[in-house]
Design a protein around this motif. Sequence first.
Motif, short mmCIF file in Angstrom:
data_model
loop_
_atom_site.label_atom_id
_atom_site.label_comp_id
_atom_site.label_asym_id
_atom_site.label_seq_id
_atom_site.Cartn_x
_atom_site.Cartn_y
_atom_site.Cartn_z
N HIS A 141 32.86 3.47 17.72
CA HIS A 141 31.53 3.97 18.08
C HIS A 141 30.71 2.86 18.73
CE1 HIS A 141 28.49 6.97 18.23
NE2 HIS A 141 27.62 6.24 17.59
N ALA A 142 31.28 2.27 19.76
CA ALA A 142 30.62 1.17 20.46
C ALA A 142 29.69 1.69 21.56
CB ALA A 142 31.67 0.24 21.05
N VAL A 143 29.51 2.99 21.63
CA VAL A 143 28.70 3.60 22.67
C VAL A 143 27.60 4.41 22.02
CG1 VAL A 143 28.69 5.17 24.64
CG2 VAL A 143 30.75 3.84 24.12
N GLN A 144 26.35 4.20 22.46
CA GLN A 144 25.31 5.10 21.97
C GLN A 144 24.73 5.84 23.17
OE1 GLN A 144 23.41 3.49 18.54
NE2 GLN A 144 21.67 4.88 18.71
N CYS A 145 23.74 5.28 23.85
CA CYS A 145 23.23 6.00 25.03
C CYS A 145 24.18 5.84 26.22
CB CYS A 145 21.82 5.55 25.39
SG CYS A 145 21.74 4.10 26.46
N GLY A 146 24.95 4.75 26.24
CA GLY A 146 25.96 4.57 27.28
C GLY A 146 25.51 3.81 28.49
N PHE A 147 24.24 3.43 28.55
CA PHE A 147 23.76 2.78 29.77
C PHE A 147 24.43 1.42 29.99
CE2 PHE A 147 21.10 0.59 32.75
CZ PHE A 147 20.78 1.60 33.65
N CYS A 148 24.61 0.66 28.92
CA CYS A 148 25.17 -0.69 29.07
C CYS A 148 26.70 -0.67 29.10
CB CYS A 148 24.71 -1.59 27.92
SG CYS A 148 25.44 -1.16 26.31
#
Lengths: 276, 161
Positions: free
Chosen positions: B95-102
Amino acid sequence: MKAATFDYAVAKTVAEASALLASSGAAAAIAGGQSLLPMLNLRVALPDLLVDIGRLHELKEIAATSSTIRIGALTTHAAIEDGKLPEAFGGLMQKVAAKISYRAVRNHGTIGGSVALADPASDWSGCLLALGARVRISGLKGTRAQPIGEFVLGQYSTSLADDEIILGFDVPRPDAALRWGFSKVVRKSGAFADSIAFAVARGRGGPACVVLAAAADRPCLLPKVAERIQAGNGSEDAMRAAIAHDVAEHLPQDDAYLLRLHTSTVLRAVRELHAR
Amino acid sequence: MKSLTLELNGGTVTHEVEPRETLADFLRERCRLTATHLGCEHGACGACTVAVDGQATRSCLRLAVMCDGRSVQTLEGLEGDPTMEVLRRHFHQSHAVQCGFCTPGMLMMARDILLRMPRPNAETVREQLSGQICRCTGYSGIVTAIVAAAQELGGPAGQTT
């Protein structure tokens, strides 16, 4: 797209670079562009012509003689970090390179660009001052060389004329094993430094040089601290007193926090040197 | 306008560009490759990281014209890349992605780290990632994913950098 408009030309020879730079009142040289691009994007820098010197082979020369290491201006921080110099001055230059900004920036940012910009918080002008480097410069009138302490005049100010570019640096090879210490305070790794200190000495009892950067408008020498290192004896209290004396000479105003900050970085560099 | 020809994700592209166009703008606006994200546009956030001649590069700090004749790789071009495939799976699992912008910049930099260092530990990964900013995850999942991918891809156990 954030930068204002400008024209762009790739210099194919060193002479052409100087001719292009002299051809316009507001021309700027670009090498790695890692400082210039943010300034263009923020419209702090507004050149009308960018002269790309990033493909000049003469500026990529890395060579060693018995007395000197020649470092081309286009040598990147990453190349130095990865040990591409024939002599890294006991690992000092590698350590300094690895702590500049971030790897993606180090891959393109160059040692010549860093010195030419003369940001007071930059690493190389202070490091090269501690190592006694000379700057090699080329312009319309030919080439010249100058000790880096005379080349850097102040904040973002050097002796470069409008038509001149840095070819590279000649750094004297240490004649004895180099003992060194390097300390830098940054708010987060890769950020601009609040204080940088370099301490170098050639062998035990040999000539020493101590430089503090990111304190004044350009890197400054700390002669009393260097004398103490060379003398090789004395207590830490005496060293602290020498540091406080030298640092106070260069602080723009009497500021207890800054004095403590710079004293710590210099003391850490001196301790690291003594441990070698 | 200047004519620019470069190798992009294995193919050759030629475009007319303005000198002031950054590589990031060139990729997004002219080539319609929008995996490369623009956050700060002055080199602080790392979202726009791509590879130029195989080296991690902030595409907001590179003029497109400076890349004439060079080879550029973006996230789109790394589908099927063995390192990127493993990283992608671990980013999902940890789960290294939250909003995904970076995330595109994180993946490009993570791949660069793994190509330079065989088995980085969490501390090394954190240091190497210090130029990539994520404002959601707190970095834990990202660091976990990269370390796990390094262990899966790396040399013999016990060898760390």
